[in-house]
Design a protein around this motif. Structure first.
Motif, PDB file in Angstrom:
ATOM      1  N   ARG A 136       0.846  -1.184   0.000  1.00  0.00           N
ATOM      2  CA  ARG A 136       0.000   0.000   0.000  1.00  0.00           C
ATOM      3  C   ARG A 136       0.889   1.245   0.000  1.00  0.00           C
ATOM      4  N   PHE A 137       0.525   2.190  -0.848  1.00  0.00           N
ATOM      5  CA  PHE A 137       1.327   3.397  -1.001  1.00  0.00           C
ATOM      6  C   PHE A 137       0.548   4.610  -0.506  1.00  0.00           C
ATOM      7  N   TYR A 138       1.282   5.522   0.127  1.00  0.00           N
ATOM      8  CA  TYR A 138       0.694   6.740   0.683  1.00  0.00           C
ATOM      9  C   TYR A 138       1.561   7.949   0.320  1.00  0.00           C
ATOM     10  N   LEU A 139       0.946   9.135   0.411  1.00  0.00           N
ATOM     11  CA  LEU A 139       1.690  10.386   0.333  1.00  0.00           C
ATOM     12  C   LEU A 139       1.871  10.907   1.749  1.00  0.00           C
ATOM     13  N   GLN A 140       3.111  11.176   2.135  1.00  0.00           N
ATOM     14  CA  GLN A 140       3.394  11.698   3.458  1.00  0.00           C
ATOM     15  C   GLN A 140       3.516  13.222   3.424  1.00  0.00           C
ATOM     16  N   ASP A 141       2.936  13.885   4.414  1.00  0.00           N
ATOM     17  CA  ASP A 141       3.157  15.313   4.626  1.00  0.00           C
ATOM     18  C   ASP A 141       2.801  16.137   3.395  1.00  0.00           C
ATOM     19  N   ALA A 142       1.717  15.777   2.715  1.00  0.00           N
ATOM     20  CA  ALA A 142       1.294  16.502   1.520  1.00  0.00           C
ATOM     21  C   ALA A 142       0.151  17.461   1.854  1.00  0.00           C
ATOM     22  N   VAL A 143       0.061  18.545   1.086  1.00  0.00           N
ATOM     23  CA  VAL A 143      -1.013  19.529   1.248  1.00  0.00           C
ATOM     24  C   VAL A 143      -1.518  19.920  -0.140  1.00  0.00           C
ATOM     25  N   PHE A 144      -2.831  19.843  -0.325  1.00  0.00           N
ATOM     26  CA  PHE A 144      -3.443  20.222  -1.592  1.00  0.00           C
ATOM     27  C   PHE A 144      -4.592  21.196  -1.340  1.00  0.00           C
ATOM     28  N   VAL A 145      -4.886  21.992  -2.343  1.00  0.00           N
ATOM     29  CA  VAL A 145      -6.083  22.833  -2.349  1.00  0.00           C
ATOM     30  C   VAL A 145      -6.951  22.359  -3.510  1.00  0.00           C
ATOM     31  N   ALA A 146      -8.185  21.989  -3.202  1.00  0.00           N
ATOM     32  CA  ALA A 146      -9.120  21.537  -4.233  1.00  0.00           C
ATOM     33  C   ALA A 146     -10.208  22.580  -4.423  1.00  0.00           C
ATOM     34  N   ALA A 147     -10.560  22.838  -5.674  1.00  0.00           N
ATOM     35  CA  ALA A 147     -11.620  23.788  -6.018  1.00  0.00           C
ATOM     36  C   ALA A 147     -12.704  23.044  -6.784  1.00  0.00           C
ATOM     37  N   LEU A 148     -13.953  23.194  -6.345  1.00  0.00           N
ATOM     38  CA  LEU A 148     -15.082  22.549  -7.013  1.00  0.00           C
ATOM     39  C   LEU A 148     -16.062  23.615  -7.456  1.00  0.00           C
ATOM     40  N   ARG A 149     -16.316  23.668  -8.763  1.00  0.00           N
ATOM     41  CA  ARG A 149     -17.224  24.669  -9.316  1.00  0.00           C
ATOM     42  C   ARG A 149     -18.535  24.008  -9.719  1.00  0.00           C
ATOM     43  N   GLY A 150     -19.654  24.640  -9.324  1.00  0.00           N
ATOM     44  CA  GLY A 150     -20.958  24.101  -9.674  1.00  0.00           C
ATOM     45  C   GLY A 150     -22.066  24.992  -9.168  1.00  0.00           C
ATOM     46  N   PRO A 151     -23.307  24.501  -9.154  1.00  0.00           N
ATOM     47  CA  PRO A 151     -24.446  25.294  -8.695  1.00  0.00           C
ATOM     48  C   PRO A 151     -24.255  25.784  -7.260  1.00  0.00           C
ATOM     49  N   HIS A 152     -24.583  27.050  -7.041  1.00  0.00           N
ATOM     50  CA  HIS A 152     -24.365  27.667  -5.735  1.00  0.00           C
ATOM     51  C   HIS A 152     -25.106  26.930  -4.626  1.00  0.00           C
ATOM     52  N   ALA A 153     -26.367  26.566  -4.865  1.00  0.00           N
ATOM     53  CA  ALA A 153     -27.162  25.917  -3.820  1.00  0.00           C
ATOM     54  C   ALA A 153     -26.532  24.586  -3.407  1.00  0.00           C
ATOM     55  N   LEU A 154     -26.067  23.808  -4.376  1.00  0.00           N
ATOM     56  CA  LEU A 154     -25.443  22.525  -4.067  1.00  0.00           C
ATOM     57  C   LEU A 154     -24.152  22.716  -3.290  1.00  0.00           C
ATOM     58  N   LEU A 155     -23.301  23.647  -3.734  1.00  0.00           N
ATOM     59  CA  LEU A 155     -22.015  23.854  -3.067  1.00  0.00           C
ATOM     60  C   LEU A 155     -22.197  24.450  -1.676  1.00  0.00           C
ATOM     61  N   HIS A 156     -23.209  25.274  -1.499  1.00  0.00           N
ATOM     62  CA  HIS A 156     -23.491  25.806  -0.160  1.00  0.00           C
ATOM     63  C   HIS A 156     -23.847  24.660   0.782  1.00  0.00           C
ATOM     64  N   SER A 157     -24.677  23.735   0.315  1.00  0.00           N
ATOM     65  CA  SER A 157     -25.051  22.582   1.128  1.00  0.00           C
ATOM     66  C   SER A 157     -23.840  21.707   1.429  1.00  0.00           C
ATOM     67  N   LEU A 158     -22.973  21.506   0.445  1.00  0.00           N
ATOM     68  CA  LEU A 158     -21.776  20.690   0.643  1.00  0.00           C
ATOM     69  C   LEU A 158     -20.807  21.356   1.615  1.00  0.00           C
ATOM     70  N   GLU A 159     -20.680  22.670   1.529  1.00  0.00           N
ATOM     71  CA  GLU A 159     -19.776  23.394   2.429  1.00  0.00           C
ATOM     72  C   GLU A 159     -20.230  23.255   3.874  1.00  0.00           C
ATOM     73  N   GLN A 160     -21.537  23.340   4.098  1.00  0.00           N
ATOM     74  CA  GLN A 160     -22.076  23.157   5.453  1.00  0.00           C
ATOM     75  C   GLN A 160     -21.841  21.731   5.930  1.00  0.00           C
ATOM     76  N   ALA A 161     -21.969  20.769   5.015  1.00  0.00           N
ATOM     77  CA  ALA A 161     -21.761  19.371   5.383  1.00  0.00           C
ATOM     78  C   ALA A 161     -20.303  19.103   5.748  1.00  0.00           C
ATOM     79  N   VAL A 162     -19.366  19.703   5.014  1.00  0.00           N
ATOM     80  CA  VAL A 162     -17.948  19.502   5.309  1.00  0.00           C
ATOM     81  C   VAL A 162     -17.598  20.058   6.686  1.00  0.00           C
TER      82      VAL A 162
END
Length: 266
Positions: free
Chosen positions: A114-140
């Motif tokens: 099994r392989f892993y990434l150690q000590d890594a940092v990423f920024v992910a951006a998700l673009r889509g409908p505002h209502a859906l992303l607002h709900s997802l942001e609250q869930a996160v």
């Protein structure tokens, strides 16, 4: 907003270990060098409390961009397992009752890599409908199921959400978010800016990623569809005011600093 009814959700994906395996399975569990769409959507589905059999139609339509703030290093885990009772391991075959049979000739130890990434940092951006992303942001921010970065053994470090941003091109939003590398990495930086690798989903892109899931149902298994992506470099401020002053300690706006050793009185 720009009037499109869309927004961009930004996530910070950081942990001691991450693993974004894609279609790898069984005795060899690889990791991609950056988060996959399947892994990121799985995190969002877990945050919302979706069952594995739930539809992913609304999630797979989100456009994904990933910035590599800290690439980390590759870790290989040599993993063995056996039956604590000393019995032969189960095989992939089943009997007439649908029960797994024991290996023949008997096999008592299973070996996986099994392989892993150690000590890594990423920024992910998700673009889509505002209502859906607002709900997802609250869930996160208030997840139903524990969040993980690729595998259950890889919980994230610190808050994941970096908030909702106005609708814009993924590459432009990735330029706006401050550098999220760890403090020791930022102290090593020289100059006022740093160039970071990024990959954005783009129908006109020149590369293909096979990581769009159709389901997370364990009974049917996941099949991965293709998407077109584009590789680029983005320039982000390091936080230095001059070339001799170290970058200040920063955390996402409105979120507390994370100091695990504070509980030990260190």
């Amino acid at each position: 907003m720009t009037g499109t009814g869309h927004a961009v959700l930004m996530l910070r994906l950081a942990a001691p270990l991450q693993s974004w395996g894609g279609p790898s399975r069984y005795n060899l569990r690889e990791t991609r060098p950056e988060p996959t769409k399947s892994g990121v959507l799985g995190l969002l589905a877990a945050a919302e409390g979706r069952d594995r059999e739930a539809s992913l139609t609304d999630l797979v339509g989100l456009q994904l961009g990933v910035r590599v703030d800290q690439p980390g290093t590759l870790l290989r885990d040599y993993h063995t397992s056996s039956d604590y009772r000393g019995l032969p391991l189960l095989s992939a075959k089943t009997n007439a009752k649908g029960q797994q049979t024991r290996t023949a000739p008997p096999k008592y130890t299973s070996v996986t890599r099994r392989f892993y990434l150690q000590d890594a940092v990423f920024v992910a951006a998700l673009r889509g409908p505002h209502a859906l992303l607002h709900s997802l942001e609250q869930a996160v921010r208030n997840p139903v199921f524990p969040l993980s970065l690729g595998r259950r053994s890889c919980p994230p470090t610190g808050p994941v959400s970096l908030g909702l941003h106005d609708d814009n091109r993924l590459e432009d939003v990735l330029k706006e978010v401050p550098w999220q590398a760890s403090s020791h990495r930022r102290r090593q930086a020289k100059g006022a800016t740093v160039s970071l690798e990024a990959t954005v989903e783009d129908p006109a892109g020149d590369r293909t990623a096979v990581d769009v899931p159709d389901t997370y149902d364990l009974k049917t298994g996941t099949r991965f569809a293709r998407r077109t992506v584009r590789h680029l470099w983005v320039t982000v401020p390091t936080g230095r005011t001059d070339e001799t002053e170290p970058a200040p300690e920063t955390t996402p706006a409105g979120q507390p600093d994370h100091d695990p050793f504070a509980l030990l009185g260190w």
